[in-house]
Design a protein around this motif. Structure first.
Motif, PDB file in Angstrom:
ATOM      1  N   PHE A 136       0.815  -1.212   0.000  1.00  0.00           N
ATOM      2  CA  PHE A 136       0.000   0.000   0.000  1.00  0.00           C
ATOM      3  C   PHE A 136       0.848   1.261   0.000  1.00  0.00           C
ATOM      4  O   PHE A 136       0.593   2.190  -0.773  1.00  0.00           O
ATOM      5  CB  PHE A 136      -0.935   0.000   1.214  1.00  0.00           C
ATOM      6  N   SER A 139       2.611   1.981  -3.344  1.00  0.00           N
ATOM      7  CA  SER A 139       1.635   2.409  -4.350  1.00  0.00           C
ATOM      8  C   SER A 139       1.131   3.813  -4.062  1.00  0.00           C
ATOM      9  O   SER A 139       0.947   4.633  -4.978  1.00  0.00           O
ATOM     10  CB  SER A 139       0.462   1.423  -4.394  1.00  0.00           C
ATOM     11  N   LYS A 140       0.928   4.115  -2.803  1.00  0.00           N
ATOM     12  CA  LYS A 140       0.471   5.455  -2.419  1.00  0.00           C
ATOM     13  C   LYS A 140       1.515   6.504  -2.790  1.00  0.00           C
ATOM     14  O   LYS A 140       1.173   7.605  -3.241  1.00  0.00           O
ATOM     15  CB  LYS A 140       0.174   5.499  -0.920  1.00  0.00           C
ATOM     16  N   ASN A 178      -4.640  -5.223  -0.398  1.00  0.00           N
ATOM     17  CA  ASN A 178      -3.831  -4.190   0.260  1.00  0.00           C
ATOM     18  C   ASN A 178      -4.617  -2.911   0.565  1.00  0.00           C
ATOM     19  O   ASN A 178      -4.056  -1.938   1.074  1.00  0.00           O
ATOM     20  CB  ASN A 178      -2.605  -3.856  -0.597  1.00  0.00           C
ATOM     21  N   LEU A 180      -5.826  -0.785  -1.551  1.00  0.00           N
ATOM     22  CA  LEU A 180      -5.529   0.321  -2.451  1.00  0.00           C
ATOM     23  C   LEU A 180      -6.774   0.820  -3.186  1.00  0.00           C
ATOM     24  O   LEU A 180      -6.972   2.029  -3.343  1.00  0.00           O
ATOM     25  CB  LEU A 180      -4.449  -0.101  -3.455  1.00  0.00           C
TER      26      LEU A 180
END
Length: 452
Positions: A136, A139-140, A178, A180
């Protein structure tokens, strides 16, 4: 506040406008939003670009979208092309963190930020295909970096990038387990994402699952590969397997009330380079139109298409494409039938289904993968391949054309298909799921036959 509470589906939207679903093409005649032209020599009233309306927000979107994947290397050239596009009514610009070797978002941001924010719509993606980015936080960070590179405080169209490869397990790992996707839904609710969707390649079970669960996610759009060849000939082609033709994808989205963003309307440029015999059929109907214009007109004819992306890196291509959509002259049913017959012929030719996206690059052994595939496909379309029997009267002429053309195209032997070591580093990167080493072997065998 629930962003989707006040959303209406496609049929309800058209009903409120007093239009039947069959009259959606009429939406193309809407005036562009204000002050598109930066150049004072261009009167905004003279802009004739075709627009479609995004059903949830009522936003006007240019039917020609600017794909920022194959940009020129020069920022000045990018700026000039973006300026010309905006001045002539193009307002949708599509990029991703991984495009142009990671430079596209920044180059796009520099070019667009020179214009008032209301003049352009920017689309980018969560490109966390690499398993190291499935966490997470990683990706964030990719998401937050897009805002900085694009120089914006909201993103108009945000996509989960390339879902389908790896099946449902991959989707769950990248976006569901996750948290997301839940995060992206909250970002849309907060307004930092204005429209949320996904781009699709590969396993159709993933596409079906997401569309079938749209009551949960309320996707604003979906990006699919669609052109007059893939409409009915994507299922089994060139050694790879697709589970669905574009016809299936489009119709399912249309039924669900989800608009389409179209990628690869020219199939990586291949449909702009059809054989002379096929092109003669089109010239007999519209003598002044290029093959590329035919392909774009075909895509734009479908009313549930919000925008069709073109990865332009030359000003003359941009100018021609703008003319094609300013305004769009939709294909007649007879013209669609002609294109369908050409697609049937092309589908019978053993070409390689590469769109030259270059996701497979760089090759560890410096093979020019998309270049080799493009050359092979051109040779097929020009009737040089397949090579005939060695006793055929035209064998010597055709093999010479093939070899001379190959050596001219690839002066550095490192780029040759022979250099492929079957390492398979390219396989997980290919959105078309091409068995790249197998296709390289096919080219090597053709070269060997020509050299004997």
């Amino acid at each position: 506040m629930d962003k989707n509470k006040n959303k209406i589906n496609r049929r309800e939207f058209l009903r409120r406008l007093g239009l039947g679903t069959g009259s959606a093409v009429a939406l193309m005649a809407l005036k562009p939003f204000n002050a598109l032209a930066k150049d004072k020599k261009i009167n905004p009233e003279d802009i004739r670009m075709t627009y479609r309306v995004q059903h949830g927000s009522g936003q006007q979107v240019s039917l020609l979208g600017f794909g920022m994947m194959r940009l020129p290397d020069s920022q000045d050239e990018v700026n000039k092309m973006v300026d010309y596009a905006i001045a002539h009514g193009v307002n949708y610009f599509d990029t991703a963190p991984m495009y142009k070797g990671g430079r596209s978002e920044e180059m796009t941001g520099i070019a667009l930020s020179r214009h008032p924010r209301e003049k352009y719509l920017v689309a980018t993606k969560m490109s966390n295909q690499n398993s190291q980015m499935w966490g997470f936080e990683d990706s964030k960070r990719m998401y937050e970096q897009s805002f900085k590179k694009l120089r914006v405080d909201y993103i108009d169209y945000y996509l989960m990038h390339g879902v389908g490869g790896g099946g449902l397990d991959n989707l769950r790992s990248r976006f569901i387990d996750n948290g997301l996707l839940d995060f992206l839904l909250k970002e849309r609710e907060a307004g930092r994402i204005r429209h949320l969707g996904f781009s699709y390649h590969g396993d159709v079970s993933v596409f079906d699952w997401l569309v079938d669960n749209n009551d949960t996610y309320h996707f604003d759009f979906v990006q699919i590969q669609m052109n007059f060849l893939d409409w009915r000939h994507a299922s089994i082609r060139g050694g790879r397997r697709h589970d669905a033709d574009a016809e299936y994808l489009y119709n399912k989205l249309d039924k669900a009330g989800i608009q389409c963003v179209i990628m690869e309307p020219l199939r990586g440029g291949a449909l702009g380079k059809i054989s002379d015999e096929q092109f003669d059929q089109l010239k007999a109907i519209r003598p002044d139109d290029s093959a590329a214009r035919w392909a774009f007109r075909w895509v734009g004819t479908y009313p549930n298409v919000l925008t069709a992306l073109s990865g332009m890196n030359r000003m003359d291509h941009l100018e021609e494409n703008i003319k094609t959509f300013s305004p769009l002259d939709p294909c007649t049913e007879a013209e669609k039938t002609t294109l369908a017959s050409i697609a049937d012929v092309i589908a019978g030719v053993p070409t390689i289904p590469c769109t030259t996206c270059a996701y497979c690059m760089p090759c560890p052994f410096e093979v020019d993968i998309p270049g080799n595939f493009a050359f092979y496909n051109e040779a097929v379309n020009d009737h040089i391949l397949p090579l005939p029997d060695k006793n055929a009267p035209d064998f010597a002429e055709r093999k010479k054309k093939f070899l001379d053309g190959y050596h001219k195209r690839f002066p550095d032997e490192k780029a040759w298909a022979h250099s492929c070591q079957d390492c398979e580093a390219c396989l997980p990167k290919c959105p078309q799921q091409i068995r790249i080493p197998n296709q390289m072997s096919r080219i090597v065998e053709t070269l060997r036959m020509a050299e004997e």
